[in-house]
Scaffold this motif. Structure first.
Motif, PDB file in Angstrom:
ATOM      1  N   VAL A   1     -19.487 -12.358   1.044  1.00  0.00           N
ATOM      2  CA  VAL A   1     -20.149 -12.716  -0.210  1.00  0.00           C
ATOM      3  C   VAL A   1     -19.065 -12.811  -1.283  1.00  0.00           C
ATOM      4  O   VAL A   1     -18.407 -11.810  -1.598  1.00  0.00           O
ATOM      5  CB  VAL A   1     -21.219 -11.689  -0.603  1.00  0.00           C
ATOM      6  N   ASP A   2     -18.860 -14.023  -1.791  1.00  0.00           N
ATOM      7  CA  ASP A   2     -17.858 -14.242  -2.836  1.00  0.00           C
ATOM      8  C   ASP A   2     -18.455 -13.910  -4.198  1.00  0.00           C
ATOM      9  O   ASP A   2     -19.522 -14.425  -4.579  1.00  0.00           O
ATOM     10  CB  ASP A   2     -17.390 -15.700  -2.824  1.00  0.00           C
ATOM     11  N   VAL A   3     -17.742 -13.058  -4.965  1.00  0.00           N
ATOM     12  CA  VAL A   3     -18.161 -12.684  -6.328  1.00  0.00           C
ATOM     13  C   VAL A   3     -17.198 -13.362  -7.306  1.00  0.00           C
ATOM     14  O   VAL A   3     -15.983 -13.114  -7.268  1.00  0.00           O
ATOM     15  CB  VAL A   3     -18.162 -11.167  -6.512  1.00  0.00           C
TER      16      VAL A   3
ATOM     17  N   ARG B   1     -22.405 -16.762  -2.713  1.00  0.00           N
ATOM     18  CA  ARG B   1     -21.549 -16.931  -3.903  1.00  0.00           C
ATOM     19  C   ARG B   1     -22.374 -16.493  -5.103  1.00  0.00           C
ATOM     20  O   ARG B   1     -23.398 -17.105  -5.427  1.00  0.00           O
ATOM     21  CB  ARG B   1     -21.095 -18.386  -4.024  1.00  0.00           C
ATOM     22  N   ILE B   2     -21.932 -15.417  -5.776  1.00  0.00           N
ATOM     23  CA  ILE B   2     -22.747 -14.818  -6.832  1.00  0.00           C
ATOM     24  C   ILE B   2     -21.854 -14.384  -7.987  1.00  0.00           C
ATOM     25  O   ILE B   2     -20.614 -14.394  -7.900  1.00  0.00           O
ATOM     26  CB  ILE B   2     -23.536 -13.607  -6.315  1.00  0.00           C
TER      27      ILE B   2
ATOM     28  N   PHE C   1     -27.609 -12.976  11.570  1.00  0.00           N
ATOM     29  CA  PHE C   1     -27.136 -12.147  10.467  1.00  0.00           C
ATOM     30  C   PHE C   1     -26.814 -13.101   9.321  1.00  0.00           C
ATOM     31  O   PHE C   1     -25.901 -13.923   9.429  1.00  0.00           O
ATOM     32  CB  PHE C   1     -25.901 -11.348  10.894  1.00  0.00           C
ATOM     33  N   ARG C   2     -27.603 -13.016   8.224  1.00  0.00           N
ATOM     34  CA  ARG C   2     -27.475 -14.002   7.164  1.00  0.00           C
ATOM     35  C   ARG C   2     -27.635 -13.360   5.784  1.00  0.00           C
ATOM     36  O   ARG C   2     -28.147 -12.230   5.677  1.00  0.00           O
ATOM     37  CB  ARG C   2     -28.519 -15.108   7.328  1.00  0.00           C
ATOM     38  N   ALA C   3     -27.151 -14.062   4.764  1.00  0.00           N
ATOM     39  CA  ALA C   3     -27.316 -13.665   3.362  1.00  0.00           C
ATOM     40  C   ALA C   3     -28.014 -14.795   2.626  1.00  0.00           C
ATOM     41  O   ALA C   3     -27.746 -15.974   2.877  1.00  0.00           O
ATOM     42  CB  ALA C   3     -25.967 -13.367   2.724  1.00  0.00           C
ATOM     43  N   ASP C   4     -28.941 -14.409   1.694  1.00  0.00           N
ATOM     44  CA  ASP C   4     -29.643 -15.465   0.972  1.00  0.00           C
ATOM     45  C   ASP C   4     -28.722 -16.183  -0.037  1.00  0.00           C
ATOM     46  O   ASP C   4     -28.987 -17.323  -0.421  1.00  0.00           O
ATOM     47  CB  ASP C   4     -30.891 -14.920   0.274  1.00  0.00           C
TER      48      ASP C   4
ATOM     49  N   MET D   1     -25.464  -5.310  -4.116  1.00  0.00           N
ATOM     50  CA  MET D   1     -25.062  -5.857  -5.400  1.00  0.00           C
ATOM     51  C   MET D   1     -23.546  -5.648  -5.541  1.00  0.00           C
ATOM     52  O   MET D   1     -23.084  -4.770  -6.264  1.00  0.00           O
ATOM     53  CB  MET D   1     -25.837  -5.165  -6.528  1.00  0.00           C
ATOM     54  N   PRO D   2     -22.751  -6.450  -4.791  1.00  0.00           N
ATOM     55  CA  PRO D   2     -21.297  -6.249  -4.828  1.00  0.00           C
ATOM     56  C   PRO D   2     -20.722  -6.668  -6.174  1.00  0.00           C
ATOM     57  O   PRO D   2     -21.172  -7.624  -6.804  1.00  0.00           O
ATOM     58  CB  PRO D   2     -20.800  -7.148  -3.696  1.00  0.00           C
TER      59      PRO D   2
END
Length: 508
Positions: free
Chosen positions: A405-407, A342-343, A336-339, A380-381
């Motif tokens: 996911v850090d925004v 930090r966005i 389980f991964r995210a590309d 798209m958080p």
């Protein structure tokens, strides 16, 4: 990204021989990766991987072969077997998948036996019965037509059934009644040869033959002809009124390998059915010449049909192999991964996962997913969000994995300097130190003091400053937001003990 191409999507193989598939793997990533090759969906004994893994530089490509071999056995049925060719980057986790099909060609092989090999046709046993046993040693079903002939055309041959269906590896026994077309009243015994043939209804070249003999005895000798005349008259009367022997034409099951508790239909066809005919175990009464019954075995069971009639017992057996019900599969979240983790607000993040054995799949806070179809989802958080993937199997157990996911604000760089150091941090004049750094999510990387710009995200550089120097690393994201970090290389004067000796009379 890892690109995967195949030399062919359909591979045909003849049992007992080999076939080869060429797999070309291309590394489209920016990093070197160690790529493993896997085959899924077919028996592991059917293939071999001479090169199970390769190391590919960025943009590099390499071919690897897959060698297929299936045994020439009736256990390997002819047909198409779909499979997956999968490659996986061991360093980055990138996966490439391609579907293909392995087609096992059919071949035919029949074996026939006759019992007894020799029988006698006499006044009191006019029509001996032979059991013809046919075995399908090929890997495809066969439809066979039964026939028999002798060179003198002296006998008529009657089979329980003229056409049989044989699955690969199956054996069936067919009764054959042999009756002479004429019988000499007086004379010596004579031996006749006959050939029994089973020929494919679809391919005339597929056939099997077995040889048998029947000895025909004359009704009377010349010495006893007058005495036997009266007995012959009595015998004719008995022959006309004799009970016909029972004959089981067929006793079959619609499937011979089942899971415990599954229904199996037993069917029979009996000629000259008499009383006290039954199927065991269970003493299931058989009251019609043609019929069927449904059974549900829990363990491997031998069903026996015992038919009585006409002074003869006919017994047929069928073995139903029963396998235990398999335990329900457990759900597993393999990855389980995210590309990006930090966005900035409004940026798109692709969440991807690999799950097996899942009956239910939920991605919070998104909602329920299709465990068979969904492999990724774009989000798209607007604020920092923790995504939790929950997978439930048939055993009701639930496994979970999460990703945060850090925004960050638009004016804050999403680039991160994971490490920037000098090795060693203190040197003597004339010595070198190595600057090492690791950066993520950066569009550009640069270091001052002449080292340069557009550096790799993870690399090293040898420096030899004359004096103590502060090096500044700057990493900018795609919006130009910069994050920096400094490292100091301290330069000490040379060790006096290491200086070369002075010449006599020189001034220090």
């Amino acid at each position: 990204m890892i690109e995967l191409t195949l030399s062919a999507t359909e591979v045909a193989i003849e049992p007992g021989r080999t076939a080869q598939l060429e797999v070309t793997i291309t590394n489209l990533q920016e990093y070197e990766d160690h790529v493993a090759l896997e085959i899924e969906g077919i028996d592991a004994e059917w293939y071999a991987l001479p090169v199970p893994a390769v190391t590919l530089a960025p943009g590099g490509s390499r071919s690897a072969g897959v060698i297929f071999r299936v045994s020439r056995s009736s256990d390997v049925a002819a047909g198409a077997y779909p499979f997956l060719v999968r490659v996986k980057g061991m360093e980055t986790g990138e996966v490439g998948v391609h579907q293909a099909s392995l087609t096992v060609k059919s071949y035919s092989a029949l074996q026939m036996e006759i019992e007894p090999k020799r029988a006698t046709s006499s006044l009191f046993c006019r029509a001996p019965i032979y059991d013809i046993r046919i075995t399908n040693l090929g890997n495809a079903p066969e439809t066979l037509d039964m026939s028999c002939q002798d060179p003198d055309d002296h006998f008529a041959y009657e089979f329980e059934t003229d056409r049989i269906e044989l699955r690969p590896g199956a054996t069936v026994t067919v009764g054959m009644r042999t009756e002479p077309r004429s019988r000499p009243s007086i004379g010596s015994a004579r031996l006749y040869q006959f050939n029994v043939m089973a020929r494919s209804a679809n391919d005339a070249y597929v056939a099997a033959t077995v040889h048998g003999q029947v000895e025909q005895k004359a009704a009377l000798s010349t010495v006893t002809a007058s005495v036997m005349l009266l007995l012959a008259i009595l015998g004719i009367g008995w022959w006309a009124l004799r009970p016909r022997p029972v004959m089981v034409r067929s006793f079959t099951a619609d499937q011979e390998q089942v899971v415990a508790g599954s229904p199996v239909t037993l069917a029979w066809d009996i000629e000259n059915l008499g009383d006290r005919t039954y199927i065991s175990p269970g003493s299931i009464a058989v009251r019609t010449a043609v019929g069927s019954v449904v059974v549900k075995p829990e363990t491997t069971t031998v069903y026996t049909l015992t038919a009585r009639g006409g002074g003869r017992n006919a017994v047929r057996e069928i073995t139903i192999e029963v396998t235990p019900k398999p335990p329900p599969p457990k759900a597993r979240i393999i990855a389980f991964r995210a590309d990006h983790t930090r966005i900035h607000p409004g940026d798109v993040v692709t969440l991807s996962w690999q799950v097996t054995g899942a009956r239910q799949l939920v991605l919070n806070p998104i909602g329920e997913l299709n465990p068979r179809m969904d492999r990724s989802r774009q989000v798209m958080p607007e604020t920092t969000t923790t995504y939790v993937l929950s997978a439930g199997g048939e055993d009701q157990d639930v496994v979970m994995k999460s990703i945060t996911v850090d925004v960050v604000p638009p004016n804050t760089s999403v680039a991160e300097i994971l490490g920037f150091r000098a090795d060693p941090a203190t040197i003597q004049a004339g010595q070198t130190a190595k600057l090492k750094w690791t950066v993520t999510n950066a569009a550009s990387v640069e270091i001052d003091n002449g080292i340069g710009a557009q550096l790799k995200a993870s690399d090293g550089f040898d420096v030899m400053p004359a004096t103590t120097t502060v090096y500044t690393l700057r990493a900018a994201d795609s919006k130009g937001n910069v994050v920096s970090k400094q490292v100091t290389v301290t330069v000490n004067p040379p060790d006096p003990t290491s200086l070369p000796p002075q010449a006599p009379g020189s001034v220090p």
